[in-house]
Enzyme design. Structure first.
Site, PDB file in Angstrom:
ATOM      1  NE  ARG A  47     -10.610  -5.417   0.754  1.00 19.83           N
ATOM      2  CZ  ARG A  47      -9.656  -4.331   0.904  1.00 19.83           C
ATOM      3  NH1 ARG A  47     -10.383  -2.819   1.684  1.00 19.83           N
ATOM      4  NH2 ARG A  47      -8.962  -3.931   0.431  1.00 19.83           N
ATOM      5  NE  ARG A  75      -4.062   0.536   1.682  1.00 20.45           N
ATOM      6  CZ  ARG A  75      -5.274   1.017   2.415  1.00 20.45           C
ATOM      7  NH1 ARG A  75      -5.377   1.817   3.592  1.00 20.45           N
ATOM      8  NH2 ARG A  75      -5.670   0.302   1.560  1.00 20.45           N
ATOM      9  CB  CYS A  91     -14.612   1.331  -0.571  1.00 17.67           C
ATOM     10  SG  CYS A  91     -13.204   3.020   0.372  1.00 17.67           S
ATOM     11  CD  GLN A 121     -13.465  -1.524  -1.153  1.00 13.63           C
ATOM     12  OE1 GLN A 121     -11.678  -1.140   0.137  1.00 13.63           O
ATOM     13  NE2 GLN A 121     -13.916  -2.149  -1.112  1.00 13.63           N
ATOM     14  CG  ASP A 148     -13.385   6.265  -0.654  1.00  8.71           C
ATOM     15  OD1 ASP A 148     -13.873   6.552   0.396  1.00  8.71           O
ATOM     16  OD2 ASP A 148     -13.038   6.816  -1.794  1.00  8.71           O
ATOM     17  CG  HIS A 185      -8.710   0.512  -2.922  1.00  5.13           C
ATOM     18  ND1 HIS A 185      -7.723  -1.210  -2.541  1.00  5.13           N
ATOM     19  CD2 HIS A 185      -9.002   0.050  -1.560  1.00  5.13           C
ATOM     20  CE1 HIS A 185      -8.013  -1.162  -1.142  1.00  5.13           C
ATOM     21  NE2 HIS A 185      -8.899   0.084  -1.270  1.00  5.13           N
TER      22      HIS A 185
END
Ligand code: CP
Ligand code: NVA
Length: 308
Positions: free
Chosen positions: A293, A108, A265, A138, A226, A135
């Site tokens: 996830r 990340r 998310c 996700q 988001d 991402h």
């Protein structure tokens, strides 16, 4: 040929579909088990995942760790602040070392070029755990969640409200691969990456840009938002003001189909991009999305290691 998962396109539409099927099947096969108990076949027994975090995380960190336990393997977590990477060891040398110690690497980070550099020098698969650009892990969980709630991906009408960010880029990428449509409602100056949109359109997705939130939500199957301020961005009052008309509240949800799903998310900023009434309401599937996830990333791990 090493299988990296830096973007959904690395797997292609068939690969994504195969991973989603695997994630759904494995999740249902282990329902009710303690969360750390390995799956009966323990397909990654003896395997180690190295996770490197240059940004904060709750879900990505815990879900990859639990995913490796469920697959019969284990994970090692490195925070950049406590590693030599944080003191200037190069990404290339870090890739070489971690490739000797682990069977896969998850990163990340901020600049997407860093994960491309890591993948270039690694001799084991590299997985994108979020960059400023995208991402993909996700969105694997998001697609699984939508399917599990009874919606087929082809032809799905997804409305995105708020900031044109990394999560949106991966949704747009998924739209091209899985043949669904995205109405993007973002304020002027906060549009998402034009390259992702062009590729999705070339792949047959309908991607439209709306300035009016209600118009984007009208008749949608899925409403997604988001945070308005992503990790690494300055907390700017001007941006918050521009985003205000794009808040997902009950009135906005009322424009969508009656059975529309709400996705986020997480982490959520309640009272900013979404109200309590929506995120805690009957159309919200955000906790399933968070749990997925684990399941989606188990499939990603199996895919990069050639098991799917
Ligand atoms: N959605 C997500 O990636 O959450 P974390 O930042 O907690 O990992
Ligand atoms: N867009 C957010 C996603 C967090 C999971 C960020 O990059 O901070």
């Amino acid at each position: 040929m090493i299988r990296h998962f830096l973007s959904l396109s690395d797997a292609g539409g068939d690969g994504v579909a195969a991973m989603l099927g695997d994630a759904i099947d494995r999740k249902s096969a282990r329902r009710g088990q303690p969360k750390g108990r390995p799956d009966a076949d323990a397909p990654l027994a003896g395997h180690v995942l190295a996770m490197v975090f240059e940004k904060a995380s709750t879900r990505t960190r815990v879900s990859f760790d639990v995913a490796m336990r469920q697959l019969g393997g284990s994970a090692v977590v490195l925070d950049s602040g406590t590693t030599q990477l944080g003191r200037g060891e190069t990404i290339a040398d870090t890739a070489r070392v971690l490739s000797r110690m682990a069977d896969a690497i998850m990163l990340r980070t901020d600049d997407h070029a860093k994960i491309e550099e890591l993948a270039h020098h690694a001799t084991v698969p590299v997985i994108n755990g979020l960059t400023d650009l995208s991402h993909p892990c996700q969105i694997m969980a998001d697609l699984q969640t939508v399917i599990e709630h009874g919606k087929a991906l082809p032809g799905l009408e997804v409305a995105w409200l708020g900031d044109g960010n990394n999560v949106l880029n991966s949704i747009v990428e998924a739209a091209g691969l899985m043949k669904f449509n995205v109405r993007i409602a973002v304020p002027q100056g906060y549009e998402s990456d034009a390259g992702f949109i062009a590729r999705a359109v070339a792949d047959g997705a309908r991607i439209t840009l709306e300035r009016d939130a209600a118009a984007a939500a009208a008749g949608a199957d899925v409403i997604v938002t988001d945070t308005w301020i992503s990790m690494g961005q300055a907390h700017a009052e001007a941006k918050l003001a521009a985003m205000a008309p794009y808040q997902v509240d009950a009135a906005l949800m009322a424009h969508a189909k009656p059975d529309a799903l709400f996705l986020h998310c997480l982490p959520a900023h309640r009272g900013e991009e979404v109200t309590d009434a929506v995120i805690d309401g009957p159309r919200s599937v955000v906790w399933d999305e968070a749990e997925n996830r684990i399941h989606a990333q188990k499939a990603v791990l199996r895919w990069v290691l050639g098991q799917i």
